[in-house]
Design an enzyme around this catalytic site. Structure first.
Site, PDB file in Angstrom:
ATOM      1  N   PRO A   2       9.892  61.659  30.676  1.00  0.00           N
ATOM      2  CA  PRO A   2       9.374  62.282  29.468  1.00  0.00           C
ATOM      3  C   PRO A   2      10.360  63.256  28.831  1.00  0.00           C
ATOM      4  O   PRO A   2      10.799  64.214  29.461  1.00  0.00           O
ATOM      5  CB  PRO A   2       8.119  63.016  29.960  1.00  0.00           C
ATOM      6  CG  PRO A   2       7.813  62.422  31.296  1.00  0.00           C
ATOM      7  CD  PRO A   2       9.145  62.078  31.861  1.00  0.00           C
ATOM      8  N   GLU A   3      10.702  62.969  27.602  1.00  0.00           N
ATOM      9  CA  GLU A   3      11.508  63.886  26.798  1.00  0.00           C
ATOM     10  C   GLU A   3      10.558  64.473  25.747  1.00  0.00           C
ATOM     11  O   GLU A   3       9.352  64.305  25.861  1.00  0.00           O
ATOM     12  CB  GLU A   3      12.675  63.122  26.152  1.00  0.00           C
ATOM     13  CG  GLU A   3      13.527  62.387  27.196  1.00  0.00           C
ATOM     14  CD  GLU A   3      14.685  61.594  26.604  1.00  0.00           C
ATOM     15  OE1 GLU A   3      15.234  62.017  25.581  1.00  0.00           O
ATOM     16  OE2 GLU A   3      15.026  60.545  27.174  1.00  0.00           O
ATOM     17  N   LYS A  59      10.232  70.591  26.965  1.00  0.00           N
ATOM     18  CA  LYS A  59       9.513  69.551  27.703  1.00  0.00           C
ATOM     19  C   LYS A  59       8.419  70.138  28.589  1.00  0.00           C
ATOM     20  O   LYS A  59       7.900  69.461  29.466  1.00  0.00           O
ATOM     21  CB  LYS A  59      10.500  68.734  28.551  1.00  0.00           C
ATOM     22  CG  LYS A  59      11.600  68.048  27.725  1.00  0.00           C
ATOM     23  CD  LYS A  59      12.693  67.438  28.587  1.00  0.00           C
ATOM     24  CE  LYS A  59      13.883  67.010  27.736  1.00  0.00           C
ATOM     25  NZ  LYS A  59      15.050  66.618  28.548  1.00  0.00           N
ATOM     26  N   ARG A 125       7.918  60.414  41.830  1.00  0.00           N
ATOM     27  CA  ARG A 125       9.109  60.971  42.485  1.00  0.00           C
ATOM     28  C   ARG A 125       8.962  62.432  42.903  1.00  0.00           C
ATOM     29  O   ARG A 125       9.903  63.000  43.459  1.00  0.00           O
ATOM     30  CB  ARG A 125      10.333  60.779  41.579  1.00  0.00           C
ATOM     31  CG  ARG A 125      10.826  59.345  41.605  1.00  0.00           C
ATOM     32  CD  ARG A 125      11.900  59.091  40.585  1.00  0.00           C
ATOM     33  NE  ARG A 125      13.187  59.634  40.968  1.00  0.00           N
ATOM     34  CZ  ARG A 125      14.283  59.525  40.218  1.00  0.00           C
ATOM     35  NH1 ARG A 125      14.230  58.907  39.060  1.00  0.00           N
ATOM     36  NH2 ARG A 125      15.408  60.015  40.618  1.00  0.00           N
ATOM     37  N   ARG A 168      29.722  74.958  23.645  1.00  0.00           N
ATOM     38  CA  ARG A 168      30.051  73.951  24.656  1.00  0.00           C
ATOM     39  C   ARG A 168      31.240  73.108  24.177  1.00  0.00           C
ATOM     40  O   ARG A 168      31.295  71.911  24.441  1.00  0.00           O
ATOM     41  CB  ARG A 168      28.837  73.046  24.905  1.00  0.00           C
ATOM     42  CG  ARG A 168      27.602  73.771  25.412  1.00  0.00           C
ATOM     43  CD  ARG A 168      27.766  74.204  26.872  1.00  0.00           C
ATOM     44  NE  ARG A 168      28.210  73.123  27.732  1.00  0.00           N
ATOM     45  CZ  ARG A 168      27.400  72.320  28.435  1.00  0.00           C
ATOM     46  NH1 ARG A 168      26.110  72.510  28.385  1.00  0.00           N
ATOM     47  NH2 ARG A 168      27.885  71.385  29.205  1.00  0.00           N
ATOM     48  N   ARG A 278      25.307  60.306  33.746  1.00  0.00           N
ATOM     49  CA  ARG A 278      24.106  59.585  33.323  1.00  0.00           C
ATOM     50  C   ARG A 278      24.466  58.225  32.765  1.00  0.00           C
ATOM     51  O   ARG A 278      25.523  58.040  32.163  1.00  0.00           O
ATOM     52  CB  ARG A 278      23.367  60.358  32.219  1.00  0.00           C
ATOM     53  CG  ARG A 278      23.269  61.835  32.433  1.00  0.00           C
ATOM     54  CD  ARG A 278      22.432  62.192  33.630  1.00  0.00           C
ATOM     55  NE  ARG A 278      21.086  61.684  33.489  1.00  0.00           N
ATOM     56  CZ  ARG A 278      20.119  62.319  32.840  1.00  0.00           C
ATOM     57  NH1 ARG A 278      20.329  63.475  32.295  1.00  0.00           N
ATOM     58  NH2 ARG A 278      18.914  61.794  32.752  1.00  0.00           N
TER      59      ARG A 278
END
Length: 293
Positions: A2-3, A59, A125, A168, A278
């Site tokens: 879920p985002e 989230k 999980r 960043r 990822r």
DNA sequence: CACTTGACCTGTCCGC
DNA sequence: TGCGGACAGGTCAAGT
């Protein structure tokens, strides 16, 4: 899984289903990680309380209760919050639901309301969690203190976004937009989707991306998140909404899980690589990596 | 300090 | 069919 769009879809669904309901019983199948509260806290602050509202930040889901307490929930990778009325099957047609009778072996917590309906927190999980806490303490959570702006709020202008992501500058751009302190709510799916939209290679360093490209990236992030909310989110394998139904954004995805298929813009085949640890999907023709000299 | 990598878990899929 | 290994959407701690 879920985002932002998935969590927002759960929030909308729960708002319609559980506001004004009264908690009467809680059964915890897997504590303390899933639900760390003691029995006495639950008895004192949850049992007998009424649901006032269901909110979301990034989230995180928050079920605000009477007595100034809230249930705070993070679904992480495989968490689900599924509501069931008195009859124990999914809403709508059986095909709409990915899950059968509840509780099942992934159920961590079962909440019961005074009208006999129930809310299940499932998590295959076990990365997700539910925590009962005073509403005023939510703001003190470390996550809430560091999380960046909501991408769909008007306050997140391109100026603000560029300022934040430039912190960043040495990271690869995908990692920078996955960082929840840059902005809230983007995960792996929408990172790949928005980078395709902005024609930026996911492994490009932020310092090598021009301001106008970053502005376009923000526009694409807003676009894919809004589109996905409209489609009820993405169901890749686990995600379901509050009624156990899947989302359909994946049908509209341009790169996510589309490796080997032609790019909708140029026809080159979509590739899957690893970026920032990822799985990453992109078009090798219209998303060219640039490296500073 | 800034950034990247591994750990947290279970289930599934793929190759041998 | 069985088995080992890689991988899965998020976040944090630990390591470089």
């Amino acid at each position: 899984m879920p985002e932002l769009p998935e969590v927002e879809t759960v929030r909308t669904g729960l708002s319609k289903l559980i506001v004004k309901k009264i908690f009467t019983k809680v059964t915890v199948f897997d504590s303390p990680k899933s639900f760390p509260n003691t029995d006495s806290e639950v008895d004192q602050f949850l049992i007998g309380s009424t649901v006032l509202a269901v909110a979301r930040r990034a989230k995180l889901l928050m079920i605000h209760l009477s007595f100034d307490y809230s249930l705070v929930i993070h679904l992480k990778m495989t968490g689900q919050l599924v509501y069931r009325g008195e009859q124990n099957f999914g809403a709508g047609h059986p095909n709409d639901s990915l899950i059968g009778e509840l509780p099942d072996r992934s159920t961590r917590v079962q909440f019961e309301f005074s009208d006999g309906s129930r809310l299940f927190f499932n998590d295959q999980r076990k990365f997700g969690w539910v925590k009962l806490m005073p509403t005023v303490e939510i703001a003190n959570l470390k996550f809430m203190q560091t999380v960046g702006p909501e991408p769909l709020e008007p306050g997140l202008t391109k100026k603000v976004f560029i300022e934040r992501i430039r912190k960043r500058n040495n990271s690869v751009v995908k990692s920078a937009i996955l960082d929840q302190s840059t902005l809230a709510g983007v995960g792996n799916i929408y990172a790949d989707e928005s980078l395709w939209g902005a024609e930026i290679h996911p492994a490009t360093r932020v310092r090598d991306v021009k301001d106008e490209e970053l502005a376009e990236l923000l526009k694409q992030i807003k676009f894919v998140l809004a589109l996905s909310i409209e489609k009820g989110g993405s169901t890749d394998r686990n995600y379901v909404d509050a009624e156990g139904k899947r989302g359909s954004y994946i049908d509209f995805a341009r790169v996510f899980r589309r490796e080997g298929q032609p790019c909708q813009r140029c026809g080159y085949l979509i590739e899957k690589i690893r970026v920032a640890g990822r799985g990453t999907h992109f078009c090798p023709n219209c998303q060219i990596e640039r490296v500073s000299p």
